[in-house]
Design an enzyme around this catalytic site. Sequence first.
Site, PDB file in Angstrom:
ATOM      1  N   ASP A 106      36.463  42.824  35.286  1.00 59.73           N
ATOM      2  CA  ASP A 106      36.048  42.243  36.564  1.00 59.73           C
ATOM      3  C   ASP A 106      36.503  43.129  37.726  1.00 59.73           C
ATOM      4  OD1 ASP A 106      35.198  40.255  38.477  1.00 59.73           O
ATOM      5  OD2 ASP A 106      37.274  39.595  38.617  1.00 59.73           O
ATOM      6  N   HIS A 131      26.745  40.890  38.691  1.00 59.07           N
ATOM      7  CA  HIS A 131      28.182  41.165  38.540  1.00 59.07           C
ATOM      8  C   HIS A 131      28.716  40.719  37.172  1.00 59.07           C
ATOM      9  CE1 HIS A 131      32.476  41.297  39.153  1.00 59.07           C
ATOM     10  NE2 HIS A 131      32.550  39.976  39.110  1.00 59.07           N
ATOM     11  N   ASP A 180      46.937  72.277  34.057  1.00 63.81           N
ATOM     12  CA  ASP A 180      46.060  71.566  33.118  1.00 63.81           C
ATOM     13  C   ASP A 180      44.947  70.793  33.820  1.00 63.81           C
ATOM     14  OD1 ASP A 180      47.886  69.865  34.228  1.00 63.81           O
ATOM     15  OD2 ASP A 180      48.250  68.704  32.417  1.00 63.81           O
ATOM     16  N   GLU A 186      34.661  28.614  38.897  1.00 64.19           N
ATOM     17  CA  GLU A 186      35.236  28.779  40.228  1.00 64.19           C
ATOM     18  C   GLU A 186      34.182  28.708  41.331  1.00 64.19           C
ATOM     19  OE1 GLU A 186      37.715  32.116  42.812  1.00 64.19           O
ATOM     20  OE2 GLU A 186      37.216  32.472  40.714  1.00 64.19           O
ATOM     21  N   ASP A 187      33.012  29.318  41.098  1.00 66.42           N
ATOM     22  CA  ASP A 187      32.029  29.497  42.167  1.00 66.42           C
ATOM     23  C   ASP A 187      30.809  28.591  42.080  1.00 66.42           C
ATOM     24  OD1 ASP A 187      33.620  31.471  43.208  1.00 66.42           O
ATOM     25  OD2 ASP A 187      32.574  33.098  42.189  1.00 66.42           O
ATOM     26  N   HIS A 246      32.641  34.119  33.560  1.00 60.50           N
ATOM     27  CA  HIS A 246      33.985  34.075  34.137  1.00 60.50           C
ATOM     28  C   HIS A 246      34.045  33.513  35.554  1.00 60.50           C
ATOM     29  CE1 HIS A 246      32.884  37.955  36.094  1.00 60.50           C
ATOM     30  NE2 HIS A 246      33.847  37.679  36.935  1.00 60.50           N
TER      31      HIS A 246
END
Length: 752
Positions: free
Chosen positions: A156, A64, A276, A92-93, A88
């Site tokens: 993300d 990911h 269009d 947090e994880d 990123h």
Amino acid sequence: MASEKELDSFEEFTPKEVLFDKLIKTIYEYHPSTDIALIKKAYELADSCHKGQLRKSGEPYICHPLCVAIILAELELDKETIISGILHDVVEDTACSKEELRKEFGEEVEILVDGVTKLTQLQYSKDKVDVQAENLRKMFLAMAKDIRVILIKLADRLHNMRTMEYQSPPKQIEKSRETMDIYSPIAQRLGISKIKVELDDLSLKYLHPEVYRDLDEKIRKKAMVKGEFIKSIEREVASHIKAAGIEATIGGRVKHYFSIYKKMVNQNKTFDQIYDVFAVRIIVDNLKDCYASLGVIHEMYVPIPGRFKDYISMPKSNMYQSLHTTVIGPEGQPFEIQIRTYDMHRTAEYGIAAHWKYKEGSDGKNDKASEEEKYNWLRQILEWQTDMSDNKEFLSAIKSELNIFSDSVYCFTPTGDVKNLPVGSTPIDFAYSIHSAVGHKMVGARANGKLVTIDYVIQNGDRIEIITSQNSKGPSFDWLKLVKSAQARSKINQWFKAELKEDNIIRGKELMLNYCKAHSFVMSDLLKSDYMQACMQKYGFKDWESICAAVGRGGLKEGQIINKLAEEKKKKEVSDITDEDILDKYGDQSVTPAKISRSKGGILVKGIHDVAVHFSKCCSPVPGDEIVGFVTRGRGISIHRTDCINMMNLPEEDRDRLIEAEWSVEATTQTDKLYTTEIKIYANNRSGLLIEVSRVFTESDIDIASVSARTNKQGIATIDLMFEIKGRNHLNSLMSKLRSLDGVIDIERTAG
């Protein structure tokens, strides 16, 4: 850089080594001399931190962040942003700390990762609407400090949407709605077409699967039929452009699914009426060649009147520039042609990312002054951060400001500056787009030199002049019915709140004091900081005066506030009881613990055993509501919400029949049981309102049991609805969607 380079998506089980090689290859395409040592180091750290973690699809979690980094690299972003994309999720994880990131990769990466991390730290003890609002407040503040934070967040979200098939259907709908309400519009405002169109189409796929499948089938069939037609047009256009001595790249494109769906909804058209669906794009070297190419096209084909748009001389607010014209082809088939330079095309595809150069100035910083004017909408949202203490109001304003279905009208100030407003805007919207002081002092307006009424609908190309007076008494409540922009509506509401706040505060305090006297509460005992803080958190206000003002203007009932304060006081008293207190009270008597009766409806009633429990119809409680039991005469215990009017106005002699009750864990977690509830919607009456309300219920998979509507002389519609819901969170989600509808003033639950 290839001008048509796609933001590739990968098969879900692509090995991490292949993904990393793809990342490095992509970086080298636009910056061959970069040193990848730190990028490799970030990958190794992330791989180590996420070791053993799997996604819902079953693939290693490291895939990911690598895919997020690839999306950022395809936007040609700087090394620090790509490293932050890889890292990123580690704070947090995983066990990795911000301090470790700062030490290994520098302060810039640490700040970016911290900015993204803060966006996902939700407090689930709060109301879901409050959580979303607080999350957005953090996100916009982070964007203001460094716009790259939202670029990482968009990448993300894009990869999460690409892999949304592995989530549960409710999660698919929730995330797709959030994407369409918030993230896709932000990508549009930042001009990042590459990300915006894919987020739109993926959201449509999960929110309206039948519409998506129908569009997919029709477009594929039309592409098969019209494929050769478009190729012949491309060849014909290329030969004429070349004959005119213009160097150009010419190609065809299919309009994106959501773009077609939006046009069908906004213009009430069928698929066959969209001209269009296919377009020919001409990309040239310079501005002069743009207009020269336009002349060649209009000489070749008959242009459709009113279908020419010059976004070069009047760029969109997200920096988009291009010439658009719709013409009649040789077989009588209308089609669109877009003409732009290579620089304009790069900006159209990459937006702000196109201006975030890998090689910036010597100090590594962007020219923030030159960018500031392009993001007035972000500055407006940051103002709302301060001005709006009510989270629900803030969330409603954000969704209205970022409404992805709204089209724009372009008009001019007397000095020739271009203003971009929602279609249907009036001079009031124009005045507030200049400055709130201009709007507050407005007494009239001129359009193209002629006096017009304040409800005049601004047309493309109008030159608007606002007439102000120092003797103006300020905006009128009627203005709220006329304005189309979230900015104007917000400023008008703020004016009324500011003007009337002192009166509302005084009235609110009086109402709460009178309630205390009528129900034998001592006001001074309830106004403790802990109790007040719990009350402010429950109702989403930042200070006590705002709660008093809300009570004063009728936004909250005084009984709700006082009962919440009393409840907090009771909790505090129970927690302060000691063993000595109990012994003093009961002496040597044996203490029998209170029995707990569990009803079939998921209610725990303390102190009474084997008694029938039923839900009151006056306030229709659902799991998640604060509840209380009332011992009836002969019908067992009726369960009410604590803010039920019947309970708040209960005579003093009957208050000793109240009994503690709470929802069982099973009731708050099960998803198969439904509970009947009722709400009232107050809105400015308009055509199609009831249809849009019904559509929200349909999209939320909620059946309406009954509905009634009425309109008063002031044009305010009241819609009463009865339906079945799973619980408080389900209800809050529904009410949040209803509040975002145009014209909705307030929503309240029936409380007796």
